[in-house]
Design a protein around this motif. Structure first.
Motif, short mmCIF file in Angstrom:
data_model
loop_
_atom_site.label_atom_id
_atom_site.label_comp_id
_atom_site.label_asym_id
_atom_site.label_seq_id
_atom_site.Cartn_x
_atom_site.Cartn_y
_atom_site.Cartn_z
N ASP A 190 -4.67 13.99 -2.24
CA ASP A 190 -4.59 12.61 -1.75
C ASP A 190 -3.27 12.03 -2.27
O ASP A 190 -2.44 12.77 -2.81
N MET A 191 -3.10 10.71 -2.13
CA MET A 191 -1.82 10.12 -2.51
C MET A 191 -1.59 10.08 -4.02
O MET A 191 -0.49 9.79 -4.47
N ARG A 192 -2.61 10.37 -4.80
CA ARG A 192 -2.40 10.41 -6.26
C ARG A 192 -2.26 11.84 -6.76
O ARG A 192 -2.40 12.12 -7.94
N THR A 193 -2.02 12.77 -5.82
CA THR A 193 -1.94 14.19 -6.17
C THR A 193 -0.52 14.70 -5.97
O THR A 193 0.14 14.35 -4.99
N ARG A 214 -4.13 15.86 -9.85
CA ARG A 214 -4.38 14.46 -9.46
C ARG A 214 -4.35 13.56 -10.69
O ARG A 214 -4.88 13.90 -11.74
N ALA A 215 -3.68 12.40 -10.54
CA ALA A 215 -3.66 11.37 -11.59
C ALA A 215 -3.30 11.98 -12.95
O ALA A 215 -3.94 11.70 -13.96
N VAL A 216 -2.26 12.78 -12.94
CA VAL A 216 -1.86 13.49 -14.16
C VAL A 216 -1.54 12.50 -15.27
O VAL A 216 -0.92 11.46 -15.02
N SER A 217 -1.98 12.80 -16.46
CA SER A 217 -1.74 12.02 -17.69
C SER A 217 -2.47 10.69 -17.70
O SER A 217 -2.13 9.81 -18.48
N ILE A 229 9.61 10.76 -16.92
CA ILE A 229 8.98 12.07 -16.66
C ILE A 229 8.35 12.03 -15.28
O ILE A 229 7.42 11.26 -15.03
N THR A 230 8.88 12.84 -14.38
CA THR A 230 8.38 12.82 -13.01
C THR A 230 7.03 13.55 -12.91
O THR A 230 6.72 14.45 -13.70
N ALA A 231 6.23 13.16 -11.91
CA ALA A 231 4.87 13.70 -11.75
C ALA A 231 4.86 15.23 -11.71
O ALA A 231 3.99 15.87 -12.31
N MET A 232 5.84 15.80 -11.03
CA MET A 232 5.90 17.26 -10.89
C MET A 232 5.96 17.96 -12.27
O MET A 232 5.29 18.97 -12.49
N GLY A 285 14.71 8.23 -10.02
CA GLY A 285 15.58 8.91 -9.08
C GLY A 285 14.85 9.89 -8.18
O GLY A 285 15.45 10.52 -7.31
N VAL A 286 13.54 10.05 -8.39
CA VAL A 286 12.76 11.02 -7.60
C VAL A 286 11.89 10.25 -6.61
O VAL A 286 10.88 9.65 -6.99
N PHE A 287 12.30 10.22 -5.35
CA PHE A 287 11.57 9.52 -4.29
C PHE A 287 11.20 8.10 -4.73
O PHE A 287 10.03 7.69 -4.62
N ALA A 288 12.20 7.36 -5.23
CA ALA A 288 11.87 6.08 -5.86
C ALA A 288 13.04 5.11 -5.77
O ALA A 288 13.95 5.28 -4.97
N MET A 289 13.03 4.09 -6.64
CA MET A 289 13.87 2.91 -6.44
C MET A 289 15.37 3.09 -6.75
O MET A 289 16.18 2.29 -6.29
N PHE A 291 5.07 19.34 -3.99
CA PHE A 291 4.95 18.40 -2.88
C PHE A 291 4.49 17.04 -3.40
O PHE A 291 3.41 16.93 -4.00
N TYR A 292 5.32 16.03 -3.16
CA TYR A 292 4.95 14.64 -3.46
C TYR A 292 4.36 14.02 -2.19
O TYR A 292 4.66 14.45 -1.08
N ASN A 293 3.57 12.95 -2.37
CA ASN A 293 2.97 12.23 -1.23
C ASN A 293 2.32 13.20 -0.24
O ASN A 293 2.61 13.15 0.96
N PRO A 294 1.44 14.09 -0.68
CA PRO A 294 0.97 15.14 0.22
C PRO A 294 0.12 14.64 1.39
O PRO A 294 0.20 15.20 2.48
N ARG A 295 -0.65 13.57 1.17
CA ARG A 295 -1.64 13.22 2.21
C ARG A 295 -2.02 11.75 2.04
O ARG A 295 -2.25 11.29 0.93
C1 LIG Z 1 6.61 7.59 -4.09
S1 LIG Z 1 6.31 9.05 -5.00
C2 LIG Z 1 6.98 8.53 -6.54
C3 LIG Z 1 7.32 9.67 -7.46
C4 LIG Z 1 7.77 9.19 -8.84
N1 LIG Z 1 9.03 8.51 -8.77
C5 LIG Z 1 7.85 10.36 -9.82
O1 LIG Z 1 8.95 10.68 -10.26
O2 LIG Z 1 6.79 10.91 -10.15
C6 LIG Z 1 4.55 8.94 -5.27
C7 LIG Z 1 3.92 10.32 -5.37
O3 LIG Z 1 4.16 10.85 -6.68
C8 LIG Z 1 3.07 11.67 -7.07
N2 LIG Z 1 2.54 11.12 -8.33
C9 LIG Z 1 2.95 10.02 -8.99
N3 LIG Z 1 2.27 9.89 -10.15
C10 LIG Z 1 1.39 10.92 -10.19
C11 LIG Z 1 0.40 11.33 -11.15
N4 LIG Z 1 0.18 10.65 -12.30
N5 LIG Z 1 -0.32 12.44 -10.89
C12 LIG Z 1 -0.09 13.16 -9.75
N6 LIG Z 1 0.83 12.81 -8.82
C13 LIG Z 1 1.56 11.71 -9.04
C14 LIG Z 1 2.06 11.66 -5.93
O4 LIG Z 1 2.36 12.78 -5.09
C15 LIG Z 1 2.42 10.35 -5.23
O5 LIG Z 1 2.01 10.37 -3.86
#
Ligand SMILES: C[S@@+](CC[C@H](N)C(=O)[O-])C[C@H]1O[C@@H](n2cnc3c(N)ncnc32)[C@H](O)[C@@H]1O
Length: 244
Positions: free
Chosen positions: A218-221, A195-198, A113-116, A84-88, A162-166
């Motif tokens: 980046d996009m994984r942050t 970045r790339a949490v967990s 569990i959302t990335a935040m 439900g967080v910026f997703a399907m 911030f999701y999808n920062p760059r």
């Molecule tokens: C399209 S959004 C999807 C978010 C996802 N539905 C969630 O609840 O985490 C993608 C963004 O989530 C963040 N993200 C997803 N997995 C991550 C992770 N393991 N570590 C850090 N950021 C992550 C990044 O900001 C990434 O650009």
């Protein structure tokens, strides 16, 4: 057997952070639908069809998943983090809006569990007081709206995630956001880049806004900016529960 559709969150990456509910549902599924890297996280097995697709086809993917469930298949649409967080999950309900005949289907959203939240846990407790989450991608909203929301949240002293920062296609948005934050919050505010949490590549870095550069994301942050009371304690960052 009648079909069903679940929209499930796979968590931030660590298999131990997939909920038991999601694991059981995947075991009962006949079809898994989703963005290529998320479907790649599902172990193949006999009787399970995998349907990976590209990032920019969310509504088509949602319609295809609903169609399969309507035909009697047991379908899981997977997202990373929480669906439900910026997703399907929203894409599925958007597809349902125009098709009343599908609305009686057996549909459930399974949280993840959302990335935040995973990033906040790694950092300590930066979201311990009021906070908001903002997606910095301008794919689905104008850049001016993003800047207005960042300004409003910073002005109201929310902590922010911030999701999808760059991304490569919009290298400048995040630099503008950092400028707005420095203007509104001052140079000493703490900002964490997770970045790339967990996952095995996890990297966490906390600096002040004065030290922050766009290249740190980046996009994984996922990026977390504290409120005016957020501070360091040892190697952790936390925001006090009280604003009194
Ligand atoms: C399209 S959004 C999807 C978010 C996802 N539905 C969630 O609840 O985490 C993608 C963004 O989530 C963040 N993200 C997803 N997995 C991550 C992770 N393991 N570590 C850090 N950021 C992550 C990044 O900001 C990434 O650009």
């Amino acid at each position: 057997m009648s079909g069903w559709l679940c929209i499930a969150g796979l968590g931030p990456g660590d298999p131990n952070l997939v909920t038991p509910e999601v694991t059981l549902t995947l075991e009962a599924a006949t079809d898994v639908v989703g963005y290529i890297p998320y479907v790649a996280r599902i172990a193949p097995r006999a009787g399970l069809r995998l349907h990976p697709s590209d990032n920019r086809v969310e509504l088509d993917r949602a319609r295809a998943a609903i169609d399969m469930a309507a035909q009697g298949r047991r379908v899981v649409v997977v997202s990373s983090g929480d669906p439900g967080v910026f997703a399907m999950a929203s894409a599925v309900f958007e597809a349902l809006e125009n098709r009343p005949e599908w609305q009686a289907l057996d549909i459930r959203v399974l949280p993840g569990i959302t990335a935040m939240l995973a990033a906040a846990a790694s950092a300590g407790a930066p979201l311990g007081h009021d906070f908001c989450a903002i997606n910095l991608s301008d794919n689905l909203k104008p850049a001016a709206l993003i800047e207005a929301r960042v300004r409003a949240a910073a002005g109201a002293d929310f902590a922010m995630a911030f999701y999808n920062p760059r991304s490569a296609s919009r290298p400048h948005t995040f630099g503008r956001v950092l400028d707005i934050l420095r203007d509104t919050c001052g140079p000493d505010r703490l900002i964490s880049f997770a970045r790339a949490v967990s996952t095995p590549e996890e990297k966490l870095r906390t600096v002040t806004l004065a030290e922050a550069t766009p290249e740190m994301a980046d996009m994984r942050t996922v990026v977390i900016v504290g409120n005016s009371a957020t501070r360091r304690v040892g190697r952790f960052v936390y925001t006090p529960r009280s604003a009194l």
